[in-house]
Design a protein around this motif. Structure first.
Motif, PDB file in Angstrom:
ATOM      1  N   GLN A 161       0.811  -1.216   0.000  1.00 19.40           N
ATOM      2  CA  GLN A 161       0.000   0.000   0.000  1.00 19.40           C
ATOM      3  C   GLN A 161       0.847   1.271   0.000  1.00 19.40           C
ATOM      4  N   SER A 162       2.136   1.120   0.295  1.00 16.79           N
ATOM      5  CA  SER A 162       3.015   2.291   0.279  1.00 16.79           C
ATOM      6  C   SER A 162       3.628   2.541  -1.110  1.00 16.79           C
ATOM      7  N   ILE A 163       3.387   1.624  -2.050  1.00 16.93           N
ATOM      8  CA  ILE A 163       3.936   1.776  -3.401  1.00 16.93           C
ATOM      9  C   ILE A 163       3.069   2.750  -4.196  1.00 16.93           C
ATOM     10  N   ASP A 164       3.685   3.736  -4.783  1.00 21.19           N
ATOM     11  CA  ASP A 164       2.969   4.740  -5.585  1.00 21.19           C
ATOM     12  C   ASP A 164       2.432   4.084  -6.858  1.00 21.19           C
ATOM     13  N   SER A 165       1.153   4.298  -7.137  1.00 16.64           N
ATOM     14  CA  SER A 165       0.516   3.694  -8.316  1.00 16.64           C
ATOM     15  C   SER A 165       1.105   4.192  -9.635  1.00 16.64           C
ATOM     16  N   SER A 166       1.818   5.327  -9.578  1.00 15.77           N
ATOM     17  CA  SER A 166       2.393   5.870 -10.815  1.00 15.77           C
ATOM     18  C   SER A 166       3.442   4.936 -11.405  1.00 15.77           C
ATOM     19  N   TYR A 167       4.108   4.133 -10.542  1.00  7.12           N
ATOM     20  CA  TYR A 167       5.087   3.166 -11.056  1.00  7.12           C
ATOM     21  C   TYR A 167       4.409   2.157 -11.980  1.00  7.12           C
ATOM     22  N   TYR A 168       3.263   1.654 -11.548  1.00  7.87           N
ATOM     23  CA  TYR A 168       2.539   0.659 -12.347  1.00  7.87           C
ATOM     24  C   TYR A 168       1.956   1.289 -13.609  1.00  7.87           C
ATOM     25  N   ASP A 174       4.632   1.409 -20.830  1.00  6.15           N
ATOM     26  CA  ASP A 174       5.807   0.823 -21.499  1.00  6.15           C
ATOM     27  C   ASP A 174       5.563  -0.598 -21.987  1.00  6.15           C
ATOM     28  N   GLY A 175       4.369  -1.139 -21.708  1.00  3.54           N
ATOM     29  CA  GLY A 175       4.019  -2.474 -22.204  1.00  3.54           C
ATOM     30  C   GLY A 175       4.433  -3.618 -21.294  1.00  3.54           C
ATOM     31  N   ALA A 176       4.700  -3.344 -20.017  1.00  5.00           N
ATOM     32  CA  ALA A 176       5.106  -4.407 -19.095  1.00  5.00           C
ATOM     33  C   ALA A 176       3.906  -5.279 -18.727  1.00  5.00           C
ATOM     34  N   ASN A 177       4.139  -6.591 -18.653  1.00  6.75           N
ATOM     35  CA  ASN A 177       3.079  -7.503 -18.236  1.00  6.75           C
ATOM     36  C   ASN A 177       3.089  -7.670 -16.715  1.00  6.75           C
ATOM     37  N   PHE A 178       2.200  -8.541 -16.209  1.00  4.51           N
ATOM     38  CA  PHE A 178       2.064  -8.723 -14.765  1.00  4.51           C
ATOM     39  C   PHE A 178       3.359  -9.194 -14.125  1.00  4.51           C
ATOM     40  N   TRP A 179       4.017 -10.180 -14.721  1.00  4.34           N
ATOM     41  CA  TRP A 179       5.229 -10.758 -14.139  1.00  4.34           C
ATOM     42  C   TRP A 179       6.391  -9.771 -14.148  1.00  4.34           C
ATOM     43  N   GLN A 180       6.466  -8.937 -15.186  1.00  4.62           N
ATOM     44  CA  GLN A 180       7.508  -7.906 -15.238  1.00  4.62           C
ATOM     45  C   GLN A 180       7.283  -6.846 -14.160  1.00  4.62           C
ATOM     46  N   LYS A 181       6.030  -6.480 -13.941  1.00  3.45           N
ATOM     47  CA  LYS A 181       5.718  -5.532 -12.859  1.00  3.45           C
ATOM     48  C   LYS A 181       6.043  -6.133 -11.504  1.00  3.45           C
ATOM     49  N   LEU A 182       5.737  -7.417 -11.371  1.00  2.00           N
ATOM     50  CA  LEU A 182       5.983  -8.100 -10.100  1.00  2.00           C
ATOM     51  C   LEU A 182       7.472  -8.159  -9.775  1.00  2.00           C
ATOM     52  N   SER A 183       8.282  -8.538 -10.742  1.00  2.00           N
ATOM     53  CA  SER A 183       9.714  -8.739 -10.501  1.00  2.00           C
ATOM     54  C   SER A 183      10.504  -7.436 -10.460  1.00  2.00           C
ATOM     55  N   ILE A 185       9.043  -4.135  -9.970  1.00  2.00           N
ATOM     56  CA  ILE A 185       8.461  -3.055  -9.159  1.00  2.00           C
ATOM     57  C   ILE A 185       8.033  -3.567  -7.787  1.00  2.00           C
ATOM     58  N   THR A 186       7.123  -4.543  -7.788  1.00  4.42           N
ATOM     59  CA  THR A 186       6.517  -4.981  -6.535  1.00  4.42           C
ATOM     60  C   THR A 186       7.526  -5.585  -5.561  1.00  4.42           C
ATOM     61  N   ILE A 187       8.239  -6.619  -6.009  1.00  4.67           N
ATOM     62  CA  ILE A 187       9.160  -7.317  -5.104  1.00  4.67           C
ATOM     63  C   ILE A 187      10.282  -6.406  -4.593  1.00  4.67           C
ATOM     64  N   PRO A 188      10.970  -5.618  -5.466  1.00  6.44           N
ATOM     65  CA  PRO A 188      12.016  -4.734  -4.940  1.00  6.44           C
ATOM     66  C   PRO A 188      11.505  -3.712  -3.925  1.00  6.44           C
ATOM     67  N   LEU A 189      10.309  -3.158  -4.158  1.00 10.67           N
ATOM     68  CA  LEU A 189       9.797  -2.123  -3.264  1.00 10.67           C
ATOM     69  C   LEU A 189       9.187  -2.688  -1.982  1.00 10.67           C
ATOM     70  N   VAL A 190       8.748  -3.939  -2.028  1.00  8.74           N
ATOM     71  CA  VAL A 190       8.149  -4.538  -0.839  1.00  8.74           C
ATOM     72  C   VAL A 190       9.171  -5.363  -0.053  1.00  8.74           C
ATOM     73  N   ARG A 191      10.409  -5.468  -0.573  1.00 11.76           N
ATOM     74  CA  ARG A 191      11.429  -6.302   0.078  1.00 11.76           C
ATOM     75  C   ARG A 191      11.711  -5.901   1.525  1.00 11.76           C
ATOM     76  N   PRO A 192      11.784  -4.598   1.870  1.00 11.43           N
ATOM     77  CA  PRO A 192      12.008  -4.259   3.288  1.00 11.43           C
ATOM     78  C   PRO A 192      10.950  -4.842   4.217  1.00 11.43           C
ATOM     79  N   SER A 193       9.682  -4.755   3.829  1.00 10.62           N
ATOM     80  CA  SER A 193       8.602  -5.327   4.647  1.00 10.62           C
ATOM     81  C   SER A 193       8.715  -6.842   4.699  1.00 10.62           C
ATOM     82  N   LEU A 194       9.064  -7.441   3.564  1.00  5.55           N
ATOM     83  CA  LEU A 194       9.200  -8.894   3.494  1.00  5.55           C
ATOM     84  C   LEU A 194      10.372  -9.373   4.340  1.00  5.55           C
ATOM     85  N   THR A 195      11.436  -8.572   4.387  1.00  5.02           N
ATOM     86  CA  THR A 195      12.606  -8.928   5.196  1.00  5.02           C
ATOM     87  C   THR A 195      12.251  -8.935   6.680  1.00  5.02           C
ATOM     88  N   VAL A 196      11.556  -7.895   7.126  1.00  6.95           N
ATOM     89  CA  VAL A 196      11.128  -7.824   8.528  1.00  6.95           C
ATOM     90  C   VAL A 196      10.236  -9.009   8.874  1.00  6.95           C
TER      91      VAL A 196
END
Length: 272
Positions: A161-168, A174-183, A185-196
């Motif tokens: 919820q802290s990820i800005d929707s403008s990234y997506y 740019d034509g990115a699919n779901f898996w490209q967005k996931l790998s 945008i989502t995973i790199p930006l959510v990694r701190p929460s996932l690490t904790v």
């Protein structure tokens, strides 16, 4: 911190290298004899293997399923608030109650799982869901995963919820699919929460006592014991408090090394 954490840890370390009576009185210095007795014990290898399997399975699968569930709950759909409230229930209920409920579900004679399957016509007779110690241990792992998923879900959800929707939006243009967005945008930006979530999960699950003790008490013959239940038996069933303290120190060191390695490796990836 000093009263409730540092002093008890120091006392446990002191007990682990001391000769301790059954009443818990420290008689004198014993060197590494407690560690030697524990490591040479017939059950220690099995208990350590169970602990590794328990921790890896519960943390790994709950992290994967919790991440997927967080992705689902991050979307807008009718009844999302109700769904989030339902997901909290397993986490809000005490582990003893959860483990007792799972024991009731898988009971051969009056368990709700057999009752449900019989009424649906899927089976024609009651099934013994725990024919071996390994099967019972698998059910304990399933219970552990079930009660751990909500913690991972809401930790990851806070990161999503802290990820800005403008990234997506930019990625979509740019034509990115779901898996490209996931790998990318989502995973790199959510990694701190996932690490904790992962580090805390490793600590909580490794030290988890109620589920295993409520469901099997580590029986039969230590085949479902982990280090925590094993040291409890040593201390309060067998009166070997020095050896129990040694097991506790071994567990503490293992946990310290694993959590430190994971944190360092994750932080290095973030720096890159």
């Amino acid at each position: 911190m000093a009263l409730f954490i540092i002093l008890p840890i120091f006392y446990v370390f002191k007990m682990s290298v001391s000769e301790v009576s059954k009443a818990g009185l420290i008689k004198g210095f014993a060197g590494l004899s407690n560690f030697t007795k524990v490591l040479k014990g017939a059950a220690f290898g099995l208990v350590l293997k169970n602990t590794v399997i328990w921790t890896v399975a519960v943390v790994g699968l709950s992290t994967l399923l919790g991440f997927i569930l967080a992705m689902i709950l991050n979307n807008k759909f009718h009844g999302r608030k109700i769904a989030r409230a339902i997901v909290v229930f397993p986490w809000a209920t005490t582990l003893v109650i959860q483990a007792s409920a799972w024991n009731f579900i898988i009971n051969t004679d009056y368990g709700t799982l057999n009752t449900l399957l019989l009424r649906l016509g899927i089976i024609d007779h009651a099934v013994n869901w725990t024919p071996t110690a390994g099967a019972y241990f698998a059910w304990e792992i399933a219970c552990g995963i079930f009660v751990t998923i909500p913690f991972v879900t809401f930790t990851v959800l806070s990161g999503l919820q802290s990820i800005d929707s403008s990234y997506y939006e930019a990625a979509t243009v740019d034509g990115a699919n779901f898996w490209q967005k996931l790998s990318n945008i989502t995973i790199p930006l959510v990694r701190p929460s996932l690490t904790v979530a992962t580090v805390l999960n490793i600590i909580y699950v490794f030290n988890s006592f109620p589920i295993i003790w409520t469901m099997t008490k580590g029986d039969p013959a230590n085949h479902t014991d982990t280090l925590v239940t094993y040291l409890y038996k040593l201390a309060f069933y067998n009166g070997k408090q020095g050896e129990a303290a040694a097991v506790s120190v071994i567990g503490f060191l293992i946990l310290l090394v694993c959590a430190s390695v994971y944190m360092v490796s994750t932080l290095r990836k973030e720096d890159k």
